[in-house]
Design an enzyme around this catalytic site. Sequence first.
Site, PDB file in Angstrom:
ATOM      1  N   SER A  88       3.795   5.708   5.934  1.00  0.00           N
ATOM      2  CA  SER A  88       2.712   5.168   5.128  1.00  0.00           C
ATOM      3  C   SER A  88       1.419   5.871   5.526  1.00  0.00           C
ATOM      4  CB  SER A  88       2.578   3.667   5.395  1.00  0.00           C
ATOM      5  OG  SER A  88       1.325   3.201   4.954  1.00  0.00           O
ATOM      6  N   SER A  89       0.535   6.042   4.559  1.00  0.00           N
ATOM      7  CA  SER A  89      -0.761   6.664   4.868  1.00  0.00           C
ATOM      8  C   SER A  89      -1.528   5.802   5.874  1.00  0.00           C
ATOM      9  CB  SER A  89      -1.595   6.819   3.596  1.00  0.00           C
ATOM     10  OG  SER A  89      -0.869   7.561   2.659  1.00  0.00           O
ATOM     11  N   MET A 139      -2.361   9.107  -3.899  1.00  0.00           N
ATOM     12  CA  MET A 139      -3.787   8.986  -3.588  1.00  0.00           C
ATOM     13  C   MET A 139      -4.125   9.925  -2.429  1.00  0.00           C
ATOM     14  SD  MET A 139      -4.956   5.139  -4.363  1.00  0.00           S
ATOM     15  CE  MET A 139      -4.388   4.358  -2.879  1.00  0.00           C
ATOM     16  N   HIS A 185       2.172  12.199   3.399  1.00  0.00           N
ATOM     17  CA  HIS A 185       3.102  12.194   4.535  1.00  0.00           C
ATOM     18  C   HIS A 185       4.481  12.591   4.004  1.00  0.00           C
ATOM     19  CE1 HIS A 185       4.414   8.404   2.845  1.00  0.00           C
ATOM     20  NE2 HIS A 185       3.175   7.941   2.919  1.00  0.00           N
ATOM     21  N   LYS A 224       9.156   2.172  -1.020  1.00  0.00           N
ATOM     22  CA  LYS A 224       8.456   1.369  -0.013  1.00  0.00           C
ATOM     23  C   LYS A 224       7.519   0.371  -0.707  1.00  0.00           C
ATOM     24  CE  LYS A 224       4.782   2.239   2.395  1.00  0.00           C
ATOM     25  NZ  LYS A 224       3.908   1.076   2.557  1.00  0.00           N
ATOM     26  N   GLN A 280       5.203  -2.374  -6.598  1.00  0.00           N
ATOM     27  CA  GLN A 280       4.482  -1.412  -7.437  1.00  0.00           C
ATOM     28  C   GLN A 280       5.454  -0.733  -8.421  1.00  0.00           C
ATOM     29  OE1 GLN A 280       1.214   1.406  -6.252  1.00  0.00           O
ATOM     30  NE2 GLN A 280       2.889   2.848  -6.048  1.00  0.00           N
ATOM     31  N   HIS A 292       5.747  11.133   0.635  1.00  0.00           N
ATOM     32  CA  HIS A 292       5.243  11.762  -0.605  1.00  0.00           C
ATOM     33  C   HIS A 292       5.941  13.103  -0.849  1.00  0.00           C
ATOM     34  CE1 HIS A 292       1.435   9.481   0.572  1.00  0.00           C
ATOM     35  NE2 HIS A 292       1.693   9.020  -0.637  1.00  0.00           N
TER      36      HIS A 292
END
Length: 291
Positions: free
Chosen positions: A185-186, A30, A34, A149, A153, A37
Site C-alpha cells: 500500500s502507498s 494516484m 509500489h 486490496k 472500491q 500497481h
Amino acid sequence: MKIIHDLNEIYAQIDFVRRDAKRIGLVPTMGALHAGHLSLVQRAKQDGEIAVATIFVNPTQFGPKDDLAKYPRTLDSDLTALREQGCDIVFVPPSDRIYSGSHSTFVEPPSVARRWEGELRPGHFRGVATIVLKLFQLIPAHVAYFGRKDYQQVAVIQAMVDDLNLPIRIEACETVREPDGLAMSSRNRYLSKEDRVRAVGLWRALSLAQRRLDAGENTRASLEAAMRAELEKAPVDSIDYAAIVHPGSMEPVEVVEESAIAIIAARVGSTRLIDNMTIMAKEVQRMERTE
Ligand code: PAF
C-alpha cells in the site's frame, strides 16, 4: 513511454491506438507506486494490451480528515518504474483541467458503497466513482485493472460499470503482499519500524479467519471475534471494522456456507490500513483445486 498531460492529446492518442485495432489496458493510480500497481501494468502487458497508466491525486475522494496535502507525490520515481515495466502511455493531467472551478457534476455511488469505507469516509466513493468515470471517458480502454486490496472500491466501480452500461471490462487483480503477508500500500511508507511489525496483524487476523473456518467455525460472530482478538494481540491501535461480508453486496453474512470476504480496517500508529481475504469452506476449496 509517452507522457501526456493534455486532455485532448490523450483522447486523440487513444483514438489513434484503437484505430490500429490494438487493445487498451488502463491502470488508474494516484501515484506513489509500489509493486502492487506495477503488477497491474505487467498484467496489461501480459494480456497483450497497450498499457496506459494514469497518475492523478484525486482531491474529491479525500475527506476533511484525510490529508490531501500529505499524500505522497513521487512522480519522478513513478515514471521510472512505469518505464521499466514497459508501460506505453502515462497520463498525468493537471488538477484544474479535471476539475474546473465550476465543476459540479458527481456520480452518485451504487448501494455497495453504503457500508464500511463508505460510512467511515463520507463522500469518498462519490469522488472515486466520479474520477474513474472521467478517466473511462478520456481513455476509452477495453479493460481497466484494479487491485483487489481495495475490495469495496472494485465492487463500487464494477457496479457503476454495470449500472451505467459502460463499455469496459473490470479486472480485479490479486493483492501483492510483502513476504510476511502485509498488503502493499502507498500508506505503508508512513509506518515506523515498530508500526511495520504490528501492521502484519491485519494479515494474521484474516488468515486466522480462514483457519477457523477450516476448523468448522462458520458463524459471523465467532469469525469476527477471532479476527478482533488477533488484531488486539498485534496490537493495532484501533479497529474501524473486522467483518465477514457477502462477496457481491458486501452486507454482513451470518453463516459462511460457501465463501465470504473477511474485511479489516485498522489504525497502526497514525496510519489507517485496510485489507481483505476471500475465505472459503473446505468443500469450495476442493472444488476450486479440481477446476
Ligand atoms: O485506488 C486508487 O488509487 C484510486 O482510488 C483511483 C482508483 C486511482 C481513483 O483515484
